[in-house]
Scaffold this motif. Structure first.
Motif, mmCIF file in Angstrom:
data_model
loop_
_atom_site.group_PDB
_atom_site.id
_atom_site.type_symbol
_atom_site.label_atom_id
_atom_site.label_comp_id
_atom_site.label_asym_id
_atom_site.label_seq_id
_atom_site.Cartn_x
_atom_site.Cartn_y
_atom_site.Cartn_z
ATOM 1 N N LEU A 195 0.832 -1.205 0.000
ATOM 2 C CA LEU A 195 0.000 0.000 0.000
ATOM 3 C C LEU A 195 0.867 1.255 0.000
ATOM 4 O O LEU A 195 0.574 2.221 -0.722
ATOM 5 C CB LEU A 195 -0.933 -0.012 1.213
ATOM 6 N N GLN A 196 1.931 1.244 0.781
ATOM 7 C CA GLN A 196 2.852 2.382 0.792
ATOM 8 C C GLN A 196 3.405 2.646 -0.607
ATOM 9 O O GLN A 196 3.462 3.799 -1.060
ATOM 10 C CB GLN A 196 4.001 2.114 1.764
ATOM 11 N N ASN A 197 3.793 1.595 -1.291
ATOM 12 C CA ASN A 197 4.358 1.748 -2.636
ATOM 13 C C ASN A 197 3.327 2.292 -3.611
ATOM 14 O O ASN A 197 3.647 3.137 -4.470
ATOM 15 C CB ASN A 197 4.904 0.412 -3.133
ATOM 16 N N LEU A 198 2.093 1.815 -3.504
ATOM 17 C CA LEU A 198 1.046 2.271 -4.411
ATOM 18 C C LEU A 198 0.669 3.728 -4.154
ATOM 19 O O LEU A 198 0.344 4.461 -5.091
ATOM 20 C CB LEU A 198 -0.191 1.384 -4.270
ATOM 21 N N MET A 199 0.725 4.154 -2.893
ATOM 22 C CA MET A 199 0.381 5.542 -2.576
ATOM 23 C C MET A 199 1.488 6.499 -3.003
ATOM 24 O O MET A 199 1.216 7.655 -3.356
ATOM 25 C CB MET A 199 0.103 5.693 -1.080
ATOM 26 N N GLY A 200 2.725 6.025 -2.973
ATOM 27 C CA GLY A 200 3.831 6.866 -3.420
ATOM 28 C C GLY A 200 3.917 8.170 -2.651
ATOM 29 O O GLY A 200 3.829 8.212 -1.421
ATOM 30 N N GLU A 201 4.086 9.289 -3.383
ATOM 31 C CA GLU A 201 4.241 10.608 -2.764
ATOM 32 C C GLU A 201 2.990 11.049 -2.013
ATOM 33 O O GLU A 201 3.069 11.863 -1.093
ATOM 34 C CB GLU A 201 4.596 11.648 -3.835
ATOM 35 N N ARG A 202 1.858 10.521 -2.407
ATOM 36 C CA ARG A 202 0.612 10.932 -1.747
ATOM 37 C C ARG A 202 0.627 10.578 -0.265
ATOM 38 O O ARG A 202 -0.006 11.236 0.558
ATOM 39 C CB ARG A 202 -0.583 10.240 -2.431
ATOM 40 N N LEU A 203 1.352 9.519 0.086
ATOM 41 C CA LEU A 203 1.448 9.080 1.470
ATOM 42 C C LEU A 203 1.983 10.201 2.361
ATOM 43 O O LEU A 203 1.551 10.346 3.510
ATOM 44 C CB LEU A 203 2.360 7.847 1.559
ATOM 45 N N LYS A 204 2.912 10.997 1.840
ATOM 46 C CA LYS A 204 3.523 12.064 2.639
ATOM 47 C C LYS A 204 2.667 13.324 2.695
ATOM 48 O O LYS A 204 2.877 14.182 3.562
ATOM 49 C CB LYS A 204 4.894 12.422 2.058
ATOM 50 N N LYS A 205 1.716 13.422 1.787
ATOM 51 C CA LYS A 205 0.997 14.689 1.645
ATOM 52 C C LYS A 205 -0.358 14.738 2.347
ATOM 53 O O LYS A 205 -0.768 15.799 2.811
ATOM 54 C CB LYS A 205 0.788 14.988 0.146
ATOM 55 N N ILE A 206 -1.058 13.609 2.411
ATOM 56 C CA ILE A 206 -2.440 13.673 2.881
ATOM 57 C C ILE A 206 -2.552 13.510 4.403
ATOM 58 O O ILE A 206 -1.696 12.904 5.050
ATOM 59 C CB ILE A 206 -3.323 12.605 2.202
ATOM 60 N N GLU A 207 -3.621 14.099 4.943
ATOM 61 C CA GLU A 207 -4.027 13.867 6.327
ATOM 62 C C GLU A 207 -5.408 13.230 6.313
ATOM 63 O O GLU A 207 -6.249 13.565 5.469
ATOM 64 C CB GLU A 207 -4.069 15.169 7.120
ATOM 65 N N VAL A 208 -5.612 12.340 7.249
ATOM 66 C CA VAL A 208 -6.833 11.546 7.283
ATOM 67 C C VAL A 208 -7.568 11.777 8.592
ATOM 68 O O VAL A 208 -6.947 12.021 9.634
ATOM 69 C CB VAL A 208 -6.495 10.045 7.108
ATOM 70 N N SER A 209 -8.882 11.688 8.535
ATOM 71 C CA SER A 209 -9.723 11.781 9.727
ATOM 72 C C SER A 209 -10.689 10.596 9.733
ATOM 73 O O SER A 209 -11.124 10.147 8.668
ATOM 74 C CB SER A 209 -10.506 13.103 9.727
ATOM 75 N N VAL A 210 -10.991 10.096 10.935
ATOM 76 C CA VAL A 210 -11.927 8.978 11.085
ATOM 77 C C VAL A 210 -12.928 9.333 12.168
ATOM 78 O O VAL A 210 -12.553 9.661 13.302
ATOM 79 C CB VAL A 210 -11.209 7.669 11.472
ATOM 80 N N ILE A 211 -14.215 9.273 11.829
ATOM 81 C CA ILE A 211 -15.272 9.503 12.816
ATOM 82 C C ILE A 211 -16.250 8.335 12.782
ATOM 83 O O ILE A 211 -16.299 7.573 11.809
ATOM 84 C CB ILE A 211 -16.027 10.832 12.560
#
Length: 324
Positions: A195-211
């Motif tokens: 999953l890390q490999n597939l996300m690539g640079e996006r992994l470093k850029k996004i923030e996630v929220s869970v409710i």
């Protein structure tokens, strides 16, 4: 010296009786071996060992065959993850279309339900004749009764720092399946890496929220103890600061503060379609950047509220689907 005839007959009679008696014993033993639960084999000594747990020490079979687990998310899922099928378990959700968290009804097919986790049915437990019972620390009021039925081990999640990996390792150690546990954990890390490999640079850029949709007008958020937070951390996905800094294990808030939980990607846990439909029709949702970028995803509680690797892999399936 010749033996007189009457004495010969007497000795022959004794030999005949002895032969018949030995034959009878052999036949009886052979019938017992083939006779199911009353067999001679069931009377043979069972190899045992001592396990330390939250409420003391318990002597258990080295290879238990008839296991009952009195929790779905923290016990049933990990036990099934190890390739072991219990004979009995409990359910918390008879009112929904799912009986367990992390485990589908199909994955648990053939396992008898012995009440619910807050009130296991002791009569049903007795009828199943378990040789090992696994329970959680919050069920300790039943420990003495359960221990009178079969060897009982308490799996203490607080004592394991709420780690879903250490929970699996402890249960595997109890069941003599430690090698299998490490294989399961290794496969998990392989999926994380993919999953890390597939996300690539996006992994470093996004923030996630869970409710979590607690009610139509309420939302709940949870601390780092929850498994989905552990999984996000393993992947390297950042939670929004509001969630990272939350001190409460569970915080229930009004839907009016929904904007506090805005992020690049918003995951919304739910257990009913009605709540989900109401949420996605709420005008407050349109004010969020996650909604404006079409990055709000409804996810099911029975897939995300998990503490075992069957559930964790379903959670990862959702992350592969929505983040790649």
């Amino acid at each position: 010296m010749k033996i007189k005839r009457p004495i010969k007959l007497f000795l022959l009679g004794i030999i005949t009786i002895a032969f018949l008696w030995v034959s009878h014993i052999y036949l009886f033993a052979n019938q017992q071996v083939q006779g199911g639960n009353n067999s001679a084999s069931s009377q043979l000594p069972v190899a045992t060992r001592v396990v330390k747990h939250a409420l003391g020490e318990t002597r258990i079979p080295v290879k238990p065959q008839r296991i009952i687990v009195l929790n779905d998310v923290g016990l049933l899922d990990p036990v099934l993850s190890l390739g072991v099928k219990p004979i009995g378990t409990v359910s918390y959700f008879p009112q929904y279309d799912f009986l367990f968290r992390g485990v589908t009804n199909e994955e648990a097919a053939g396992i008898e339900i012995v009440g619910d986790g807050n009130q296991p049915n002791l009569e049903r437990v007795i009828l199943l004749k378990p040789d090992l019972i696994l329970m959680r620390e919050y069920q300790k009021s039943f420990y003495k009764q359960l221990s009178a039925i079969a060897p009982t081990v308490v799996v203490d999640l607080p004592g394991l720092n709420y780690s879903f990996k250490e929970n699996l390792r402890f249960i595997a150690q109890v069941l003599g399946e430690s090698e299998k546990a490490e294989q399961v954990i290794a496969r998990y890390y392989e999926r994380v890496k993919k999953l890390q490999n597939l996300m690539g640079e996006r992994l470093k850029k996004i923030e996630v929220s869970v409710i979590n949709l607690f009610a139509e007008s309420l939302i709940a958020t949870y601390s780092d103890n929850e498994t989905y937070n552990q999984v996000l951390q393993d992947i390297g996905i950042r939670l929004i600061p509001t969630l990272v800094n939350q001190k409460e294990d569970t915080l229930v808030s009004s839907m009016e503060v929904l904007n506090k939980y805005d992020a690049d990607v918003l995951f919304v846990m739910n257990d009913t379609q009605q709540l989900t439909q109401a949420f996605f029709q709420n005008p407050l949702l349109t004010t969020l950047k996650a909604a404006q970028n079409k990055q709000v995803y409804g996810v099911r509680v029975d897939r995300w509220w998990t503490f075992g690797f069957l559930g964790v892999n379903k959670l990862l399936d959702d992350l592969f689907k929505y983040l790649t």
